[in-house]
Scaffold this motif. Sequence first.
Motif, PDB file in Angstrom:
ATOM      1  N   LYS A 309     120.745  19.419  16.556  1.00 58.00           N
ATOM      2  CA  LYS A 309     121.841  19.001  17.446  1.00 58.00           C
ATOM      3  C   LYS A 309     121.715  19.631  18.836  1.00 58.00           C
ATOM      4  CE  LYS A 309     125.161  17.896  13.810  1.00 58.00           C
ATOM      5  NZ  LYS A 309     126.534  18.050  13.293  1.00 58.00           N
ATOM      6  N   ILE A 310     120.510  19.528  19.380  1.00 58.30           N
ATOM      7  CA  ILE A 310     120.216  20.071  20.714  1.00 58.30           C
ATOM      8  C   ILE A 310     120.441  18.974  21.755  1.00 58.30           C
ATOM      9  CG2 ILE A 310     118.413  20.998  22.222  1.00 58.30           C
ATOM     10  CD1 ILE A 310     117.125  22.179  19.684  1.00 58.30           C
ATOM     11  N   ALA A 311     121.331  19.207  22.686  1.00 57.64           N
ATOM     12  CA  ALA A 311     121.552  18.251  23.778  1.00 57.64           C
ATOM     13  C   ALA A 311     120.400  18.351  24.769  1.00 57.64           C
ATOM     14  CB  ALA A 311     122.873  18.541  24.477  1.00 57.64           C
ATOM     15  N   THR A 312     119.770  17.228  25.052  1.00 56.55           N
ATOM     16  CA  THR A 312     118.671  17.233  26.008  1.00 56.55           C
ATOM     17  C   THR A 312     118.462  15.829  26.554  1.00 56.55           C
ATOM     18  OG1 THR A 312     116.368  17.923  26.379  1.00 56.55           O
ATOM     19  CG2 THR A 312     116.842  16.765  24.309  1.00 56.55           C
ATOM     20  N   SER A 313     117.705  15.737  27.630  1.00 54.98           N
ATOM     21  CA  SER A 313     117.283  14.447  28.185  1.00 54.98           C
ATOM     22  C   SER A 313     115.775  14.501  28.355  1.00 54.98           C
ATOM     23  CB  SER A 313     117.978  14.167  29.519  1.00 54.98           C
ATOM     24  OG  SER A 313     117.779  15.222  30.429  1.00 54.98           O
ATOM     25  N   ILE A 314     115.099  13.538  27.741  1.00 56.46           N
ATOM     26  CA  ILE A 314     113.638  13.523  27.704  1.00 56.46           C
ATOM     27  C   ILE A 314     113.124  12.287  28.427  1.00 56.46           C
ATOM     28  CG2 ILE A 314     111.599  13.500  26.219  1.00 56.46           C
ATOM     29  CD1 ILE A 314     113.428  14.605  23.961  1.00 56.46           C
ATOM     30  N   ALA A 315     112.213  12.489  29.364  1.00 56.19           N
ATOM     31  CA  ALA A 315     111.524  11.377  30.008  1.00 56.19           C
ATOM     32  C   ALA A 315     110.183  11.184  29.322  1.00 56.19           C
ATOM     33  CB  ALA A 315     111.325  11.656  31.490  1.00 56.19           C
ATOM     34  N   TYR A 316     109.974  10.005  28.762  1.00 60.80           N
ATOM     35  CA  TYR A 316     108.676   9.679  28.160  1.00 60.80           C
ATOM     36  C   TYR A 316     107.853   8.906  29.174  1.00 60.80           C
ATOM     37  CZ  TYR A 316     105.160   7.309  25.323  1.00 60.80           C
ATOM     38  OH  TYR A 316     103.972   6.832  24.825  1.00 60.80           O
ATOM     39  N   HIS A 317     106.704   9.469  29.553  1.00 59.40           N
ATOM     40  CA  HIS A 317     105.848   8.776  30.514  1.00 59.40           C
ATOM     41  C   HIS A 317     104.999   7.762  29.753  1.00 59.40           C
ATOM     42  CE1 HIS A 317     102.392   8.717  33.640  1.00 59.40           C
ATOM     43  NE2 HIS A 317     103.277   7.752  33.856  1.00 59.40           N
ATOM     44  N   GLY A 318     105.533   6.572  29.671  1.00 60.94           N
ATOM     45  CA  GLY A 318     104.866   5.503  28.948  1.00 60.94           C
ATOM     46  C   GLY A 318     105.798   4.320  28.821  1.00 60.94           C
ATOM     47  N   ASN A 319     105.388   3.350  28.028  1.00 61.15           N
ATOM     48  CA  ASN A 319     106.134   2.099  27.924  1.00 61.15           C
ATOM     49  C   ASN A 319     107.196   2.188  26.838  1.00 61.15           C
ATOM     50  OD1 ASN A 319     106.667  -0.866  27.255  1.00 61.15           O
ATOM     51  ND2 ASN A 319     105.284  -1.026  29.011  1.00 61.15           N
ATOM     52  N   ILE A 320     108.351   1.618  27.110  1.00 61.96           N
ATOM     53  CA  ILE A 320     109.461   1.642  26.161  1.00 61.96           C
ATOM     54  C   ILE A 320     109.101   0.944  24.855  1.00 61.96           C
ATOM     55  CG2 ILE A 320     110.460  -0.456  27.176  1.00 61.96           C
ATOM     56  CD1 ILE A 320     112.315   2.481  25.436  1.00 61.96           C
ATOM     57  N   VAL A 321     108.215  -0.050  24.907  1.00 63.23           N
ATOM     58  CA  VAL A 321     107.817  -0.750  23.686  1.00 63.23           C
ATOM     59  C   VAL A 321     107.149   0.217  22.713  1.00 63.23           C
ATOM     60  CG1 VAL A 321     106.481  -2.678  22.732  1.00 63.23           C
ATOM     61  CG2 VAL A 321     107.569  -2.900  24.974  1.00 63.23           C
ATOM     62  N   ASP A 322     106.363   1.156  23.252  1.00 59.89           N
ATOM     63  CA  ASP A 322     105.706   2.153  22.396  1.00 59.89           C
ATOM     64  C   ASP A 322     106.737   2.972  21.617  1.00 59.89           C
ATOM     65  OD1 ASP A 322     103.113   1.473  23.143  1.00 59.89           O
ATOM     66  OD2 ASP A 322     103.146   2.802  24.882  1.00 59.89           O
ATOM     67  N   ILE A 323     107.846   3.316  22.273  1.00 62.71           N
ATOM     68  CA  ILE A 323     108.877   4.117  21.591  1.00 62.71           C
ATOM     69  C   ILE A 323     109.527   3.309  20.475  1.00 62.71           C
ATOM     70  CG2 ILE A 323     111.075   5.306  21.829  1.00 62.71           C
ATOM     71  CD1 ILE A 323     110.352   6.075  24.637  1.00 62.71           C
ATOM     72  N   TRP A 324     109.954   2.084  20.788  1.00 60.63           N
ATOM     73  CA  TRP A 324     110.636   1.287  19.758  1.00 60.63           C
ATOM     74  C   TRP A 324     109.733   1.002  18.578  1.00 60.63           C
ATOM     75  CZ3 TRP A 324     115.497   1.540  19.532  1.00 60.63           C
ATOM     76  CH2 TRP A 324     116.307   1.522  20.668  1.00 60.63           C
ATOM     77  N   GLU A 325     108.461   0.712  18.841  1.00 65.18           N
ATOM     78  CA  GLU A 325     107.546   0.430  17.728  1.00 65.18           C
ATOM     79  C   GLU A 325     107.234   1.690  16.928  1.00 65.18           C
ATOM     80  OE1 GLU A 325     105.367  -3.647  19.329  1.00 65.18           O
ATOM     81  OE2 GLU A 325     104.285  -1.747  19.526  1.00 65.18           O
ATOM     82  N   ALA A 326     107.191   2.844  17.603  1.00 60.06           N
ATOM     83  CA  ALA A 326     106.992   4.110  16.884  1.00 60.06           C
ATOM     84  C   ALA A 326     108.199   4.424  16.005  1.00 60.06           C
ATOM     85  CB  ALA A 326     106.743   5.244  17.876  1.00 60.06           C
ATOM     86  N   LEU A 327     109.390   4.100  16.478  1.00 58.67           N
ATOM     87  CA  LEU A 327     110.599   4.325  15.675  1.00 58.67           C
ATOM     88  C   LEU A 327     110.626   3.407  14.453  1.00 58.67           C
ATOM     89  CD1 LEU A 327     113.231   4.656  18.561  1.00 58.67           C
ATOM     90  CD2 LEU A 327     112.410   6.491  17.068  1.00 58.67           C
ATOM     91  N   VAL A 328     110.106   2.183  14.618  1.00 57.93           N
ATOM     92  CA  VAL A 328     109.993   1.273  13.468  1.00 57.93           C
ATOM     93  C   VAL A 328     108.990   1.827  12.463  1.00 57.93           C
ATOM     94  CG1 VAL A 328     109.198  -1.008  12.722  1.00 57.93           C
ATOM     95  CG2 VAL A 328     110.727  -0.801  14.686  1.00 57.93           C
ATOM     96  N   ASP A 329     107.852   2.313  12.948  1.00 56.58           N
ATOM     97  CA  ASP A 329     106.847   2.909  12.053  1.00 56.58           C
ATOM     98  C   ASP A 329     107.433   4.085  11.286  1.00 56.58           C
ATOM     99  OD1 ASP A 329     104.962   1.089  12.866  1.00 56.58           O
ATOM    100  OD2 ASP A 329     103.996   2.430  14.313  1.00 56.58           O
ATOM    101  N   TYR A 330     108.207   4.913  11.968  1.00 57.53           N
ATOM    102  CA  TYR A 330     108.818   6.067  11.312  1.00 57.53           C
ATOM    103  C   TYR A 330     109.800   5.605  10.236  1.00 57.53           C
ATOM    104  CZ  TYR A 330     111.144  10.556  10.677  1.00 57.53           C
ATOM    105  OH  TYR A 330     111.658  11.714  10.129  1.00 57.53           O
ATOM    106  N   TYR A 331     110.552   4.566  10.541  1.00 57.23           N
ATOM    107  CA  TYR A 331     111.491   4.041   9.544  1.00 57.23           C
ATOM    108  C   TYR A 331     110.740   3.486   8.331  1.00 57.23           C
ATOM    109  CZ  TYR A 331     114.772   1.029   7.167  1.00 57.23           C
ATOM    110  OH  TYR A 331     115.524   0.435   6.186  1.00 57.23           O
ATOM    111  N   ASP A 332     109.647   2.741   8.589  1.00 58.15           N
ATOM    112  CA  ASP A 332     108.875   2.161   7.489  1.00 58.15           C
ATOM    113  C   ASP A 332     108.316   3.243   6.560  1.00 58.15           C
ATOM    114  OD1 ASP A 332     109.354  -0.398   8.386  1.00 58.15           O
ATOM    115  OD2 ASP A 332     107.450  -0.579   9.470  1.00 58.15           O
ATOM    116  N   LYS A 333     107.969   4.394   7.140  1.00 54.89           N
ATOM    117  CA  LYS A 333     107.381   5.481   6.345  1.00 54.89           C
ATOM    118  C   LYS A 333     108.429   6.326   5.641  1.00 54.89           C
ATOM    119  CE  LYS A 333     103.357   5.894   9.414  1.00 54.89           C
ATOM    120  NZ  LYS A 333     102.721   6.709  10.481  1.00 54.89           N
ATOM    121  N   THR A 334     109.608   6.507   6.274  1.00 53.80           N
ATOM    122  CA  THR A 334     110.585   7.473   5.749  1.00 53.80           C
ATOM    123  C   THR A 334     111.905   6.856   5.316  1.00 53.80           C
ATOM    124  OG1 THR A 334     111.586   7.921   7.912  1.00 53.80           O
ATOM    125  CG2 THR A 334     109.622   9.215   7.315  1.00 53.80           C
ATOM    126  N   GLY A 335     112.191   5.642   5.795  1.00 51.69           N
ATOM    127  CA  GLY A 335     113.488   5.048   5.521  1.00 51.69           C
ATOM    128  C   GLY A 335     114.604   5.620   6.382  1.00 51.69           C
TER     129      GLY A 335
END
Length: 679
Positions: A309-335
């Motif tokens: 529960k750490i409040a922070t703001s993170i800038a990812y230097h890359g494309n937003i599609v990469d983040i959403w697809e990585a989050l889907v991959d994480y869900y597929d692996k862990t639920g």
Amino acid sequence: MVNENLRMICSGLPLDPLPDNLGRNSNIAHAAKRVANLSKLEKKLAITNALRYFPSHLHKLLSKEFADELEDYGHIYMYRFLPRIPIKAYPIDEYPCKIKKAGAMMLMLMNNLDPQVAQFPEELITYGGNGQVFSNWAQFWIVMNYLSELDDQQTLVMYSGHPLGLFPSNSYSPRCVITNGMVIPNYSSKEDYEKYFALGVSMYGQMTAGSYCYIGPQGIVHGTFLTVLNIFRKYFGSNDLRGKVFISSGLGGMSGAQAKAGYLLDSVTVIAEVSEEALMKRHRQGWVLEVIKDINQLIERIIYCKREKIATSIAYHGNIVDIWEALVDYYDKTGEILADLGSDQTSCHNPYLGGYFPVQLSYEESLKMMHENPVEFKNLVQESLKRQYRAIDKLGDKGLIFWDYGNAFLLEVSRAFHAATTNSDALSKTKFKYPSYMQDVMGDIFSLGFGPFRWICTSCDDEDLRLTDKAAQEVFENTLKQEDLPEKVRHQYEDNLKWIKEAESYQLVVGSKARILYADQTGRCNVSLAMNKLVRDGILKAPVVISRDHHDVSGTDSPFRETSNIYDGSAFTADMAVQNFIGDGIRGATWVALHNGGGVGWGEVMNGGFGLVLDGTEETDRIIKSMVTWDVLNGVSRRSWSGNQNAKETIVRAMNFIDGLKVTVPNQIQDENIFNDIL
């Protein structure tokens, strides 16, 4: 005391001698090349139009470099005439002018072009990828000269960045009237815009860029703060965002507000940005706290911050599609769904010319392809949009709360493929599978009359800003003492009182000494009157400018954003914005602006705005009571007529205490069965 550099800037176009042509500054970000596909005759016309600002003996010299600019950048910006002094908001007393109202306008438009504020300052773009203050630098010099000569019997007329001139008027008239992009509707496509802009005959002023009222990312931080807070309340029944993850994109222009607002709400906020320059600018300014370039490292950081529960703001230097697809991959692996909230703030109103970068290409490759092979680039953008949507939609079906942030993301997705739309009926064109933040939350708040009221201290003095903050706080505290205040209204005052008490500690000021606060008609009037009295009593060092985002109760007709929750069939009409512009002008606004185009793109929206200089006079008290009341209640009345219950309650209540106010109120259908036999 007048600043001699500003006196020089106000002396007219520097023609004798001509300044050296130093070209563009390679150390700052620049706008993407525009693609207008002009014919040879049209290129000649564009150069001819640009040369109109200069005497004929300079035409041979300037025609060659203007032709080169048109070829290299798709527009004639006139880089030779870039001012050699720092462009920023200077204290009003330093501007050479006959009336303070003119000095206030100079301050505001120079703030819009401040490199600390503007997205692409050398292209005169404040935000949104193409939100222009002017079309070229000759216009800047001429406008500054006109404003230095303006008196209270004249009005400066602006046609899409072009200063038509000073015209005789009277002391009650606006000192400046601005129109941007007022193109005949049948010729208002994005392709038409590129051609007209290249020709130098029309301009996209965004919302507050071309009306000189932008105040930096602070202007949207507060709205983002309220939006995320109210969405979380609605779907999670809580104000506690600790350990909750908010995913979005875009750190250019006003998009940096998401990171700051998310952090202030104690969430784990992650914003993707493809431009390293834009990302690092926001990092230096403190809008984002962390920078991560590796997607696996990002996922690990999200997991840790969510768990702890750490409040922070993170800038990812890359494309937003990469983040959403990585989050889907994480869900597929862990639920497990890592993201709780999601949105998007890429400039999808301009997706094929730098507003959206496809995941298949690097940032640099995109900049090259968008003008060398625009057809293929458009295909890649649409495929990237579909990939982003599919990933979001998979998580949305599992519990992610996603909303459209009014940047035309879902509109462009629906144009890429129709999976996002739920209904093709003419009266349901604004409805998508996921709601816009206007439909879900802010539309009802606007209908109460609350919207982004803002003010700017023209002294450029921190103490003046503190005094105005205190005045607003006292007004809100007194309002909350009223026993008959409706509960919905009370909640908005309480949220905004908390904001203004803490606003200075948030360190939101970039550029001019400005503040934003959501307020209704009563709040805006009373705060404005209090600040005008501070000027009159000499407590403030200089006048205050009040304004608002055009993204407000009355300012904008936008079927995919501001008026997307209007369901009586009038979402695509623009009477409200036009009437707002006219009504503010006849009631004494210092300047007014009407734009075709805004947050969701040219041809998609009409918006009207104003600036009012609080000079301490009793006449300004009268203007405040009349103009500010109209500026808010125009939209409340329209929203009431469309069937919004919040708006109906607000306008009925207003008629009880405002003399001369008599609004047509709708009668509601009580029995839907009456339609059974007739339809």
